[in-house]
Scaffold this motif. Structure first.
Motif, PDB file in Angstrom:
ATOM      1  N   ALA A  94       0.814  -1.219   0.000  1.00 16.12           N
ATOM      2  CA  ALA A  94       0.000   0.000   0.000  1.00 16.12           C
ATOM      3  C   ALA A  94       0.843   1.262   0.000  1.00 16.12           C
ATOM      4  O   ALA A  94       0.508   2.244   0.643  1.00 16.12           O
ATOM      5  CB  ALA A  94      -0.977   0.007   1.172  1.00 16.12           C
ATOM      6  N   SER A  95       1.934   1.233  -0.767  1.00 17.59           N
ATOM      7  CA  SER A  95       2.637   2.497  -1.008  1.00 17.59           C
ATOM      8  C   SER A  95       3.036   2.568  -2.472  1.00 17.59           C
ATOM      9  O   SER A  95       3.199   1.547  -3.133  1.00 17.59           O
ATOM     10  CB  SER A  95       3.859   2.639  -0.109  1.00 17.59           C
ATOM     11  N   GLY A  96       3.140   3.764  -2.975  1.00 20.58           N
ATOM     12  CA  GLY A  96       3.592   3.959  -4.359  1.00 20.58           C
ATOM     13  C   GLY A  96       2.526   3.730  -5.401  1.00 20.58           C
ATOM     14  O   GLY A  96       2.835   3.485  -6.569  1.00 20.58           O
ATOM     15  N   GLY A  97       1.263   3.830  -5.025  1.00 20.23           N
ATOM     16  CA  GLY A  97       0.156   3.572  -5.958  1.00 20.23           C
ATOM     17  C   GLY A  97       0.078   4.557  -7.116  1.00 20.23           C
ATOM     18  O   GLY A  97      -0.711   4.367  -8.022  1.00 20.23           O
ATOM     19  N   GLN A  98       0.916   5.582  -7.079  1.00 21.64           N
ATOM     20  CA  GLN A  98       0.875   6.549  -8.178  1.00 21.64           C
ATOM     21  C   GLN A  98       1.671   6.114  -9.404  1.00 21.64           C
ATOM     22  O   GLN A  98       1.550   6.712 -10.463  1.00 21.64           O
ATOM     23  CB  GLN A  98       1.376   7.927  -7.695  1.00 21.64           C
TER      24      GLN A  98
END
Lengths: 501, 501
Positions: A94-98
């Motif tokens: 749940a990190s870097g979803g961009q």
């Protein structure tokens, strides 16, 4: 290991569209953790149980026999199979979803994986990773490690110690990665891979004598663009050189920029999939993750070689890769399982992969309908929208015309994953002779999951096939780790919320 | 109510693309539950806190003042706003996923809702529903009840008693439903609705004198096709007749069969949306759920009337309805919030709505790119694929060309929902003067959610804006009820895992 007799509801998949929901099954597990026999219906009474067991020569009053009698709202399903996840990436969940794939690798993934150069970090992190995966009901897991030999041995040790069934691989990556995070040479990469294979093969057999091996090595070229031609060729040779050929896992046709780059690197190959085939890496033991952008020729080659696809819908949505049409793959007879692809996917639970696989198929289904409506009202299709002709005749459209049913979703999460791992004779459902890899699921109120409902009259659900299917749907779509009471692998209890009970 | 001083990290949305992440905010809540003041940065020391508070005339040593000092890994976000859910459908969560809308209503929903004719069932069920929704961090909820007056009063009572902020409506439905589950006449439906409105207005003010009302009535025509023209007209009149006009909630353009049926029933109206407009039901207090299939003329009418859309992506995927293009709506200046739409949606948590809203926008984003690539390579578009001309000039494409950012996702879950409820001056972020509707989130290991990672060095995350954004992303994409330590509405603690601490 004690022999076990389970008497109560169970649900398992027998084929991609065949769900078997048995409200009063009697299932026997022998002292090697294998299913000795399964009676599909035995009345829920001690007398009926005693008589049925006696028919198989089992004595229910044997003090060495463990009797499992689920409460209302509890039922058995086969253990979940995660055919593609990256153990070192769990801290990045749940990190870097961009990002899309290649930027996400540079910015999020490679810096994290580089930390596993430190064995102490690997030891601490992997112990927590494996515990969490087991708590989520995954009994068989295909792990990508990092490129580090020692850290990957540590991962194999932990999986082995915890009693999970698994494939563990060390990433091969000798070009096009971060300068600080790739291997020095093809030779070194190959030598360390061979070392890991020998190491995993040397792990002691778990449990009693003659227990089967649970942890297997797997050849793990990160993806074609990260490996030189020399490395790919030597890995293909290594995989084939063993007495029983080694399993192989890699990525294919996930993202359009990746596909383009791969085509540039291998102009001599007809497609991305053909690269793996050219180097001896595409066979019946090959697990290809993603496959969002596979052309018909590639699908036909995969089918022909007996390889299969790990469908990772959460990741495919999250990294904006695309939607893999697994209905079409199933129609073609290609093997398909599910993968969480942590941390491209932000959810480590196969239950979430089930939900997103359902979503992916429903999007294909309603967009196909919309397209069909538009087409009906229109002139003939413009040239560029006409699908290219297939080499083989199109298969019957059992799966690709509709969204995936409950039966197919359970299949993908269990028997489909088992087939993809070439373990369909060992696990995936409760047929006699297979290993007892299973979950005792609970949808009872005391689990504390606020998303799962329970009403007093639900006590009666488990006694009908419809009620059991309804509980199964609730588990797949609303369940979480709190609904997993017991996790068994090869008959051994290795996790679950109620494991102390 | 004690005054409260919170000193630590908080994140809130100021606009659709403006995320304000403050690692060391000092926030003061007065004894009416309103935010008295907010200092955006105060060094994390007792002395700095004392001096900053004194500047506002507050004494941190006042024994009547409650001091909230989060631990590392804890932070404040505004309470989540669920702008569309069906309280009576919670027992059906995660069942019936094989159906599309109209069949799902007949087979799953109407039979369940009919049970709320029994007040005892309503009392027991709604108490559990409201508890669960609060545990999931929803501080403001727009509830559809059933058609039953008494059961809906019970729902309003329970929400009022629990201290949640809410809109509660009784379904109006006098045609085209199940024979056993629709109202006898438009007159009866109207009279009972007026009764409910008076009843909710008569609920005592909660908390200390002069506390604001938290529970509001809302006019709830189920959807156009379930209401006769007479009923729609009288509801429009009722909504407008109050001193302060009443809020309205209904469904619009969810599913293609529903849209077709509505057009047949109202041939005199230009579109589905125009039906509501014709009967005085489309205004600045109107919440329209779904809107997957809205045409440009409808979007422009919604914008003109100041109404807005409750985006319910989980439901839209699950019932194969379609994908609402909320990026386009945001670009047009249309109000957008999120809804769980239980049990069309199988997840009662707004966090899952956030994940699926991200997924929906990413699908639009990657399919647009694919379409653009195909278009570049092609002849001019065939006539039927050219979009119809818009009445107004197209807006600048800030949102519709890209996937939704973390900032926009938080906005939709909080301030966007508040705006849709016409509560943007009351809730949605931490600006002074607003009510303190908030969550204390924890991503610490003791929460026990296996999907949220924590490392020792994460202790330092909260002290930078980047670290705080990273914790926020983790919460939105991997969090569940276990990560919600405290739930406050209007300054009052009403739930959360740590509520006893």
């Amino acid at each position: 290991m004690a022999r076990t007799l389970y008497h109560g509801p169970l649900a398992h998949a027998l084929a991609p569209a065949a769900l078997d929901a048995l409200p009063a099954a009697l299932l026997a597990v022998d002292d090697t953790g294998r299913i000795a026999w399964l009676d599909t219906h035995v009345a829920p009474s001690p007398d009926a149980r005693r008589a049925a067991a006696a028919h198989h020569g089992w004595d229910v009053d044997d003090p060495l026999l463990r009797l499992v009698l689920p409460r209302p709202g509890q039922f058995l399903v086969p253990g979940l199979v995660d055919t593609h996840t990256h153990a070192p990436q769990f801290p990045n969940i749940a990190s870097g979803g961009q990002y899309e794939l290649l930027d996400w690798l540079s910015n999020v993934t490679f810096p994290r994986e580089a930390r596993f150069a430190h064995p102490a970090y690997a030891r601490k992190t992997y112990a927590a990773v494996v515990d969490r995966i087991i708590s989520l009901g995954t009994t068989t897991c295909c792990y990508y490690g990092t490129l580090h030999l020692e850290a990957t041995k540590i991962l194999a040790d932990i999986v082995h110690h915890r009693g999970q069934r698994a494939f563990v691989g060390k990433c091969n990556m000798d070009r096009n990665c971060a300068p600080t995070y790739q291997e020095a040479s093809a030779e070194e990469s190959l030598a360390q891979t061979a070392d890991l294979v020998d190491y995993i093969h040397s792990l002691p057999h778990p449990g009693p004598p003659a227990s089967p091996r649970l942890v297997h090595p797997i050849i793990t070229p990160r993806f074609a663009l990260a490996c030189t031609n020399t490395l790919l060729a030597s890995l293909g040779h290594l995989a084939a050189s063993h007495v029983s050929p080694l399993a192989i896992q890699t990525h294919v046709a996930e993202n359009s920029a990746e596909v383009e780059f791969t085509k540039q690197l291998f102009p001599e190959c007809l497609s991305y999939t053909h690269v793996y085939d050219a180097y001896g890496l595409l066979g019946p033991r090959t697990i290809l993750a993603h496959g969002c952008l596979l052309g018909n020729h590639e699908l036909e080659l995969i089918k022909e070689r007996g390889a299969g696809i790990s469908h990772c819908p959460t990741s495919n949505f999250n990294l904006r890769s695309g939607i893999a049409n697994v209905g079409k793959m199933l129609d073609m007879g290609i093997k398909v399982g599910l993968g969480t692809d942590v941390s491209g996917g932000f959810a480590p639970s196969i239950l979430v992969a089930v939900r997103d696989a359902s979503t992916a198929s429903k999007i294909i289904s309603f967009q196909k309908n919309t397209a069909a409506i538009a087409r009906d009202a229109s002139a003939p299709l413009p040239e560029e929208l006409i699908p290219p002709p297939s080499i083989a005749p199109l298969p019957a459209a059992e799966f690709s015309e509709a969204h995936l049913s409950l039966a197919t979703l359970l299949y993908l999460a269990t028997l489909g994953g088992a087939s993809l791992c070439s373990l369909e004779d060992t696990i995936g459902n409760f047929l006699p002779g297979k290993a007892f890899d299973a979950l005792l699921v609970s949808v009872r109120p005391e689990t504390g999951n606020p998303c799962v409902w329970w009403e007093d009259e639900d006590e009666s659900k488990a006694v009908t096939a419809d009620g059991l299917q309804s509980m199964l749907e609730t588990f797949l779509f609303a369940g979480d780790d709190r609904n997993i009471d017991s996790v068994w692998v090869q008959g051994r209890l290795i996790g679950g919320t109620g494991q102390g009970n």
